[in-house]
Design an enzyme around this catalytic site. Structure first.
Site, PDB file in Angstrom:
ATOM      1  N   ASP A   4      -7.076  -1.811   3.290  1.00 32.75           N
ATOM      2  CA  ASP A   4      -6.117  -2.886   3.019  1.00 32.75           C
ATOM      3  C   ASP A   4      -6.558  -4.223   3.618  1.00 32.75           C
ATOM      4  O   ASP A   4      -5.993  -5.268   3.272  1.00 32.75           O
ATOM      5  CB  ASP A   4      -4.738  -2.537   3.597  1.00 32.75           C
ATOM      6  CG  ASP A   4      -4.158  -1.280   2.979  1.00 32.75           C
ATOM      7  OD1 ASP A   4      -4.286  -1.117   1.761  1.00 32.75           O
ATOM      8  OD2 ASP A   4      -3.600  -0.456   3.730  1.00 32.75           O
TER       9      ASP A   4
ATOM     10  N   ASP B 280      -1.691  -0.753   5.964  1.00 32.67           N
ATOM     11  CA  ASP B 280      -1.962  -0.200   7.295  1.00 32.67           C
ATOM     12  C   ASP B 280      -3.398   0.278   7.481  1.00 32.67           C
ATOM     13  O   ASP B 280      -3.796   0.610   8.588  1.00 32.67           O
ATOM     14  CB  ASP B 280      -1.027   0.989   7.569  1.00 32.67           C
ATOM     15  CG  ASP B 280      -1.460   2.236   6.811  1.00 32.67           C
ATOM     16  OD1 ASP B 280      -1.724   2.130   5.590  1.00 32.67           O
ATOM     17  OD2 ASP B 280      -1.568   3.307   7.438  1.00 32.67           O
TER      18      ASP B 280
ATOM     19  N   THR C 180      -2.810   1.483  -4.444  1.00 26.96           N
ATOM     20  CA  THR C 180      -3.181   2.599  -3.576  1.00 26.96           C
ATOM     21  C   THR C 180      -4.529   3.173  -3.967  1.00 26.96           C
ATOM     22  O   THR C 180      -4.931   3.140  -5.139  1.00 26.96           O
ATOM     23  CB  THR C 180      -2.110   3.712  -3.629  1.00 26.96           C
ATOM     24  OG1 THR C 180      -2.518   4.798  -2.804  1.00 26.96           O
ATOM     25  CG2 THR C 180      -1.903   4.217  -5.055  1.00 26.96           C
ATOM     26  N   GLY C 181      -5.233   3.674  -2.981  1.00 25.99           N
ATOM     27  CA  GLY C 181      -6.478   4.388  -3.233  1.00 25.99           C
ATOM     28  C   GLY C 181      -6.228   5.844  -3.533  1.00 25.99           C
ATOM     29  O   GLY C 181      -7.161   6.613  -3.784  1.00 25.99           O
TER      30      GLY C 181
ATOM     31  N   ASP D  46       0.875  -1.164   0.000  1.00 23.52           N
ATOM     32  CA  ASP D  46       0.000   0.000   0.000  1.00 23.52           C
ATOM     33  C   ASP D  46       0.920   1.223   0.000  1.00 23.52           C
ATOM     34  O   ASP D  46       2.103   1.118   0.330  1.00 23.52           O
ATOM     35  CB  ASP D  46      -0.879  -0.022   1.254  1.00 23.52           C
ATOM     36  CG  ASP D  46      -1.635   1.271   1.450  1.00 23.52           C
ATOM     37  OD1 ASP D  46      -2.290   1.729   0.507  1.00 23.52           O
ATOM     38  OD2 ASP D  46      -1.541   1.840   2.553  1.00 23.52           O
ATOM     39  N   LYS D  47       0.390   2.383  -0.365  1.00 24.14           N
ATOM     40  CA  LYS D  47       1.233   3.583  -0.375  1.00 24.14           C
ATOM     41  C   LYS D  47       1.102   4.370   0.922  1.00 24.14           C
ATOM     42  O   LYS D  47       2.026   4.429   1.732  1.00 24.14           O
ATOM     43  CB  LYS D  47       0.882   4.489  -1.559  1.00 24.14           C
ATOM     44  CG  LYS D  47       1.781   5.747  -1.627  1.00 24.14           C
ATOM     45  CD  LYS D  47       1.360   6.684  -2.722  1.00 24.14           C
ATOM     46  CE  LYS D  47       0.201   7.562  -2.301  1.00 24.14           C
ATOM     47  NZ  LYS D  47       0.572   8.587  -1.299  1.00 24.14           N
ATOM     48  N   THR D  48      -0.075   4.970   1.131  1.00 24.60           N
ATOM     49  CA  THR D  48      -0.260   5.905   2.234  1.00 24.60           C
ATOM     50  C   THR D  48      -0.125   5.217   3.593  1.00 24.60           C
ATOM     51  O   THR D  48      -0.881   4.300   3.908  1.00 24.60           O
ATOM     52  CB  THR D  48      -1.640   6.587   2.135  1.00 24.60           C
ATOM     53  OG1 THR D  48      -1.776   7.162   0.839  1.00 24.60           O
ATOM     54  CG2 THR D  48      -1.791   7.653   3.197  1.00 24.60           C
TER      55      THR D  48
ATOM     56  N   LYS E  45      -8.375  -4.296  -4.545  1.00 21.68           N
ATOM     57  CA  LYS E  45      -7.065  -4.704  -4.011  1.00 21.68           C
ATOM     58  C   LYS E  45      -7.029  -6.215  -3.807  1.00 21.68           C
ATOM     59  O   LYS E  45      -6.062  -6.888  -4.179  1.00 21.68           O
ATOM     60  CB  LYS E  45      -6.779  -3.988  -2.695  1.00 21.68           C
ATOM     61  CG  LYS E  45      -6.348  -2.538  -2.846  1.00 21.68           C
ATOM     62  CD  LYS E  45      -5.814  -1.980  -1.533  1.00 21.68           C
ATOM     63  CE  LYS E  45      -5.279  -0.566  -1.715  1.00 21.68           C
ATOM     64  NZ  LYS E  45      -4.648  -0.034  -0.505  1.00 21.68           N
TER      65      LYS E  45
END
Length: 675
Positions: free
Chosen positions: A543, A539, A492-493, A344-346, A520
């Site tokens: 996710d 996180d 990522t969203g 995931d990114k954020t 995802k």
């Protein structure tokens, strides 16, 4: 969690009861009396007493294994439970016949000790990996419990439970409150934080006709929201449904010990059947039955029940000292084989919070920062907090502010030293009828930055660019994973612009943006369908379905409780480099498990043929008592071999400072408490 705790208590209670009953079984066993010189210890109806005590142990302690055997047979995945259930059942009923019908040697003490050891092994295992299915309860906690419903033309609000909301209701959402359910804004302007729900790192501006998600956090302005979806129709409910479906459908891959037990079961049954037929042909049914049962009893080594749990317990303890919580044994075993890691990114590759990365000043920079922070320090917006923190890092002092106003959806306003200061977005400039410096604005936007303008006395005084800062260790981790031949992926969203900057800096080849939670999970399934072993690192709530779907779900410890409860492994220290450490520990643990299983089952290679009577004509026939002694010896060897993992534990501790160790253990306790 209550289910797992009750399961632990059941094993614990049955273990202690059976252990107490095993003491008189051992003392009254003719084999033990002979070994210990206790032949004088005889009581009336001794065999019947042994029968009664062993029956209680078999029915009370062995019931769990009999139920497990039935489940394995129904699911056509024979393993440890089938091996144990078959061994204790065959030896028990044979021993009953030796007391009531036939003459021969009973196996009562072997049954008792086998059940005790297996209960102990499962008890150790449950305690070491307790807690892996509380994600649905944590998802429920995300939602607020009450809502302010607007009634009548006077706009009076009545507080009631969120569960009582229905479509068409209008609710008031005050600054800082959670939005009670999915709906549409009918009045008000604000920013809403959806990061933990959708992965969108930037607080989204909301105004009339904007859609909002239940569970997201309202920013600085009040909103009137018309409820459109309630109950199972809401976004969060759909995520819950998806997590539940994946948990129920997740493949029940047999672990290492189960695969070894399944193989041993088939070998033992075949050899036992052959033994019975051969001995019946050459001797008699009574002797044939004793030999066949001896083969099955010896084929179920006590050590096999401890071979994996002991290693799991030690390796999870070692991992905890490195800031890693192992919550699922199978995933821990599989992480060494992972060949695709999805991030995931954020909040995962990035820190999940804004920071100023560039300042373009058209007035003296310290003056720009001083007046900007002075106005922004009165706002609760995430961007405002980031600007204030940056100014403090630059040792800039705040000035006195008068007539402060929040401008929802646009920015803030205040008078500083007699100057009118506006701080806000492009919408604010348009409202003030000012033209943005396009070249600067679009250049910063192309880098994935959020752009904030400061206007002093109706003139643009400066531009601040903010972004979600990439974690310092993210680059190192992605590079080392690639060096191992592991492919790296990002889901990522967040928006395309926000993702591109991260992808470019970290060298990630494949990425997808604005991905919903179910998408995802579907991406993970696509990779798995191509034969990849996939680890997912995340996180947020969005996710959770992917974490549950992946072969190995890894959660950042500072993330949501939902993500933590959905994951198999938790990185307590929020340091992505521990992914590399957990791989290393898993490989060492797997090697030790393999050694233990060879020790546990290795003696069977010699003992089973001897018990079957292969060397009978040469005067060699393994009696059941000697076979049981070998079983005990293999258990000791497995226990000693497992303890050699502590060498790695010592190396681990030595490589860390004392303060680091204390910090990790403190965080370990905190996360365990939250579970």
């Amino acid at each position: 969690m209550e289910h797992h705790e009750s399961h632990l208590q059941v094993f614990k209670h049955r273990f202690y009861v059976c252990l107490i009953l095993t003491v008189p079984v051992l003392l009254l066993s003719s084999t033990f009396q002979s070994w210990l010189g206790l032949t004088w210890l005889q009581i009336p109806y001794q065999n019947l007493v042994l029968l009664v005590l062993s029956t209680v142990i078999y029915l009370y302690g062995g019931l769990l294994f009999l139920q497990g055997m039935a489940n394995e047979i129904r699911s056509r995945q024979l393993g440890m439970m089938t091996l144990i259930g078959t061994a204790i059942s065959v030896s028990f009923f044979y021993s009953v016949t030796t007391v009531l019908v036939l003459t021969g040697m009973d196996f009562f003490w072997e049954i008792a000790t086998l059940i005790d050891i297996m209960l102990l092994g499962h008890l150790i295992e449950i305690k070491s990996v307790l807690g892996a299915s509380c994600s649905l309860e944590e998802l429920v906690k995300v939602m607020p419990t009450n809502a302010h419903i607007i009634q009548g033309e006077s706009d009076q609000t009545v507080e009631m439970q969120v569960t009582q909301l229905k479509g068409g209701d209008v609710v008031l959402v005050r600054p800082g409150e959670k939005i009670p359910s999915d709906g549409i804004v009918i009045e008000g302007k604000t920013s809403v934080n959806e990061a933990l729900l959708t992965g969108e790192s930037i607080p989204l501006q909301k105004q009339p006709d904007s859609k909002v998600i239940g569970g997201s956090i309202n920013g600085e302005g009040s909103l009137k929201v018309r409820i459109e979806k309630t109950g199972e129709e809401t976004y969060l409910a759909q995520v819950m449904k998806l997590v539940k479906q994946v948990q129920e459908n997740k493949s029940r891959t047999q672990d290492l010990a189960n695969r070894a037990a399944a193989l041993l079961f088939y070998i033992a049954v075949v050899i036992s059947a052959i033994t019975f037929v051969v001995w019946t042909y050459f001797f008699n049914v009574s002797m044939a039955l004793e030999r066949a049962v001896t083969v099955l009893v010896i084929a179920c080594p006590h050590a096999l029940g401890l071979a994996v749990p002991l290693v799991v317990t030690l390796s999870t303890s070692i991992a905890a000292k490195r800031g890693i919580l192992i919550r699922d044994k199978k995933a821990f075993e599989q992480i060494k084989d992972v060949n695709f890691v999805v991030f995931d990114k954020t909040g995962t590759l990035t820190e999940g919070k804004f920071s100023v990365n560039q300042v373009i000043a058209y007035v003296p920079e310290r003056e720009l920062l001083a007046k900007t922070m002075s106005v922004e320090q009165n706002s609760k917006h995430a961007i405002a907090r980031a600007i204030v923190n940056y100014a403090k890092e630059c040792d800039v002092k705040a000035l006195k502010v008068e007539d402060f106003m929040d401008l929802p959806g646009r920015g803030t306003y205040g008078k500083v030293e007699g100057d009118e200061v506006y701080v806000g977005s492009l919408n604010l400039l348009q409202e003030l009828q000012l033209k943005a410096p396009e070249e600067v604005f679009y250049h910063l936007k192309s880098q994935g930055s959020t752009v904030v303008f400061t206007v002093i006395n109706r003139k643009i005084a400066g531009v601040l660019a903010l972004s979600d800062r990439i974690r310092p260790e993210s680059k190192e981790v992605t590079v080392k994973l690639k060096q191992q031949g592991i492919k790296v992926y990002m889901l990522t969203g967040d928006s395309q612009e926000g993702a591109q900057a991260v992808v470019k800096e970290l060298g990630i080849d494949v990425y997808f943006t604005q991905v919903l939670p179910n998408q995802k999970a579907n991406r993970i399934k696509e990779l798995q369908s191509k034969g990849f072993r996939v680890a997912m690192v995340g996180d947020g709530i969005n996710d959770a379905p992917a974490l549950v779907t992946a072969d190995v779900g890894i959660a950042i410890g500072a993330g949501t409780d939902v993500a933590i409860e959905s994951a198999d492994i938790v990185l307590v220290k929020n340091d992505l480099r521990t992914i590399l450490k957990v791989q290393e520990i898993a490989k060492k643990a797997y090697g030790k498990m393999t050694q233990n299983l060879w020790w546990a089952a290795g003696y069977n290679i010699a003992a089973i043929p001897l018990a079957a009577g292969v060397l009978y004509r040469n005067g060699v026939l393994l009696p059941p008592s000697l076979g049981a002694l070998f079983m005990s010896l293999s258990t000791v060897i497995v226990a000693v071999n497992s303890q050699t993992l502590r060498k790695y534990d010592t190396q681990t501790s030595a490589s860390m400072s004392e303060n680091q160790t204390h910090d990790m253990l403190r965080n370990d306790i905190q996360v365990n408490h939250s579970m």
